[in-house]
Design a protein around this motif. Structure first.
Motif, PDB file in Angstrom:
ATOM      1  N   VAL A 124       5.485  15.436  -2.453  1.00 55.85           N
ATOM      2  CA  VAL A 124       4.883  14.515  -3.514  1.00 55.85           C
ATOM      3  C   VAL A 124       4.611  13.306  -3.227  1.00 55.85           C
ATOM      4  CG1 VAL A 124       5.173  13.398  -5.725  1.00 55.85           C
ATOM      5  CG2 VAL A 124       5.474  15.932  -5.517  1.00 55.85           C
ATOM      6  N   GLN A 125       5.895  12.651  -2.415  1.00 57.54           N
ATOM      7  CA  GLN A 125       5.766  11.145  -2.226  1.00 57.54           C
ATOM      8  C   GLN A 125       5.435  10.612  -0.828  1.00 57.54           C
ATOM      9  OE1 GLN A 125       6.310   9.114  -4.544  1.00 57.54           O
ATOM     10  NE2 GLN A 125       7.712   9.758  -6.107  1.00 57.54           N
ATOM     11  N   TYR A 126       5.492  11.799   0.283  1.00 52.47           N
ATOM     12  CA  TYR A 126       5.228  11.368   1.527  1.00 52.47           C
ATOM     13  C   TYR A 126       3.958  11.913   2.075  1.00 52.47           C
ATOM     14  CZ  TYR A 126       9.789   9.191   1.470  1.00 52.47           C
ATOM     15  OH  TYR A 126      11.056   8.577   0.908  1.00 52.47           O
ATOM     16  N   GLU A 127       3.102  12.709   1.250  1.00 56.42           N
ATOM     17  CA  GLU A 127       1.941  13.245   1.864  1.00 56.42           C
ATOM     18  C   GLU A 127       0.532  12.535   1.357  1.00 56.42           C
ATOM     19  OE1 GLU A 127       1.324  14.989   4.448  1.00 56.42           O
ATOM     20  OE2 GLU A 127       3.027  16.432   4.982  1.00 56.42           O
ATOM     21  N   LEU A 128       0.892  11.388   0.729  1.00 57.17           N
ATOM     22  CA  LEU A 128      -0.140  10.776  -0.083  1.00 57.17           C
ATOM     23  C   LEU A 128      -1.256  10.401   1.219  1.00 57.17           C
ATOM     24  CD1 LEU A 128      -1.526   9.300  -2.325  1.00 57.17           C
ATOM     25  CD2 LEU A 128      -0.427   7.208  -1.359  1.00 57.17           C
ATOM     26  N   ASP A 129      -1.239  10.073   2.286  1.00 59.27           N
ATOM     27  CA  ASP A 129      -2.229   9.672   3.385  1.00 59.27           C
ATOM     28  C   ASP A 129      -2.734  10.964   3.571  1.00 59.27           C
ATOM     29  OD1 ASP A 129      -1.767   6.981   3.128  1.00 59.27           O
ATOM     30  OD2 ASP A 129      -0.481   7.081   4.887  1.00 59.27           O
ATOM     31  N   SER A 130      -2.345  12.284   3.381  1.00 63.58           N
ATOM     32  CA  SER A 130      -3.179  13.283   3.768  1.00 63.58           C
ATOM     33  C   SER A 130      -4.279  13.803   2.758  1.00 63.58           C
ATOM     34  CB  SER A 130      -1.892  14.738   4.038  1.00 63.58           C
ATOM     35  OG  SER A 130      -1.179  14.468   4.922  1.00 63.58           O
ATOM     36  N   LEU A 131      -4.201  13.194   1.777  1.00 62.14           N
ATOM     37  CA  LEU A 131      -5.438  13.307   0.945  1.00 62.14           C
ATOM     38  C   LEU A 131      -6.640  12.601   1.126  1.00 62.14           C
ATOM     39  CD1 LEU A 131      -3.379  13.086  -2.617  1.00 62.14           C
ATOM     40  CD2 LEU A 131      -4.437  15.200  -1.692  1.00 62.14           C
ATOM     41  N   GLY A 132      -7.588  13.177   1.120  1.00 60.06           N
ATOM     42  CA  GLY A 132      -8.841  12.453   1.397  1.00 60.06           C
ATOM     43  C   GLY A 132      -9.494  11.448   0.445  1.00 60.06           C
ATOM     44  N   ASP A 133     -10.216  10.449   0.706  1.00 60.42           N
ATOM     45  CA  ASP A 133     -10.791   9.361  -0.097  1.00 60.42           C
ATOM     46  C   ASP A 133     -11.057   9.853  -1.332  1.00 60.42           C
ATOM     47  OD1 ASP A 133     -10.338   7.678   2.106  1.00 60.42           O
ATOM     48  OD2 ASP A 133     -12.601   7.834   2.494  1.00 60.42           O
ATOM     49  N   GLU A 134     -11.518  10.840  -1.612  1.00 60.27           N
ATOM     50  CA  GLU A 134     -11.993  11.680  -2.888  1.00 60.27           C
ATOM     51  C   GLU A 134     -10.551  11.776  -3.855  1.00 60.27           C
ATOM     52  OE1 GLU A 134     -14.437  15.349  -5.106  1.00 60.27           O
ATOM     53  OE2 GLU A 134     -13.996  15.383  -2.820  1.00 60.27           O
ATOM     54  N   HIS A 135      -9.737  11.896  -3.388  1.00 62.60           N
ATOM     55  CA  HIS A 135      -8.576  12.500  -4.303  1.00 62.60           C
ATOM     56  C   HIS A 135      -7.463  11.335  -4.181  1.00 62.60           C
ATOM     57  CE1 HIS A 135     -10.306  16.877  -3.210  1.00 62.60           C
ATOM     58  NE2 HIS A 135     -10.537  16.374  -4.583  1.00 62.60           N
TER      59      HIS A 135
END
Length: 215
Positions: A124-135
């Protein structure tokens, strides 16, 4: 919460909570739990949909019945996790009591969740950058709300003379970072339960903000 996460030391309000109970049907929940385990073990980018389906005991094709993409799984995990974290902090911020009492409860509960659900919390806390610009903006907005809840307590404490904090925004970030990092190192075989870690961190944070020692 995944199978390797201990349940002792949890807050009474969480004691009867079924992990990921909000995710239905059961097949979708099993896939989400499998995704949490895979992302935590291998990282988002190194995990394939086949890895996730295999952990769930399902075929790769079955995954796409419930989730269109791997990123949709990560978004669901991130959204649910951040919403739970925000509820914990908001509940403490809105509670009755002094700023010292509310900050202690916010930290204690927030740390307890990150320790008791450490595998989930790492994703939850450390994979934020894996989400694309849309999400990504949706999750960033939830993080800002969490920041605001803690900042509100600290500002109240400063205004009432309970805290000595020259930089409220910076202190807020430091406190949240300290709490979140528990998910990186917490060990179920360690000498402290999630609740005990929460109490320990609450005392650390109160000293950080210059609160008077509690009786």
């Amino acid at each position: 919460m995944t199978q390797d996460e201990r349940v002792d030391g949890r807050h009474p309000e969480d004691a009867d909570e079924m992990p990921w109970a909000e995710v239905t049907p059961d097949a979708a929940r099993r896939l989400l739990v499998a995704a949490v385990e895979a992302f935590a073990a291998r990282g988002y980018h190194a995990t394939t949909t086949r890895d996730i389906a295999s952990r769930a005991g399902m075929s790769p094709a079955a995954l796409y019945i419930h989730y269109k993409t791997k990123e949709e799984l990560l978004l669901r995990i991130s959204r649910i996790g951040h919403e739970k974290a925000l509820r914990i902090l908001r509940r403490a911020a809105d509670a009755e009591g002094t700023p010292t009492e509310r900050l202690a409860e916010a930290v204690r509960s927030f740390v307890r969740w990150h320790a008791g659900h450490h595998t989930t919390a790492r994703v939850v806390q450390y994979e934020l950058d894996s989400l694309g610009d849309e999400h990504r903006p949706e999750i960033v907005a939830l993080r800002r709300e969490s920041d605001a809840a803690v900042r509100e307590i600290i500002e109240d404490g400063v205004a009432k003379g309970e805290f000595q904090v020259p930089d409220v925004p910076g202190t807020t970030v430091a406190i949240l970072s300290l709490c979140i990092d528990v998910a990186r190192w917490f060990n179920t075989q360690g000498r402290r339960t999630p609740d005990e870690v929460g109490v320990f961190y609450a005392d650390l944070v109160l000293r950080m903000v210059g609160a008077a020692p509690r009786a």
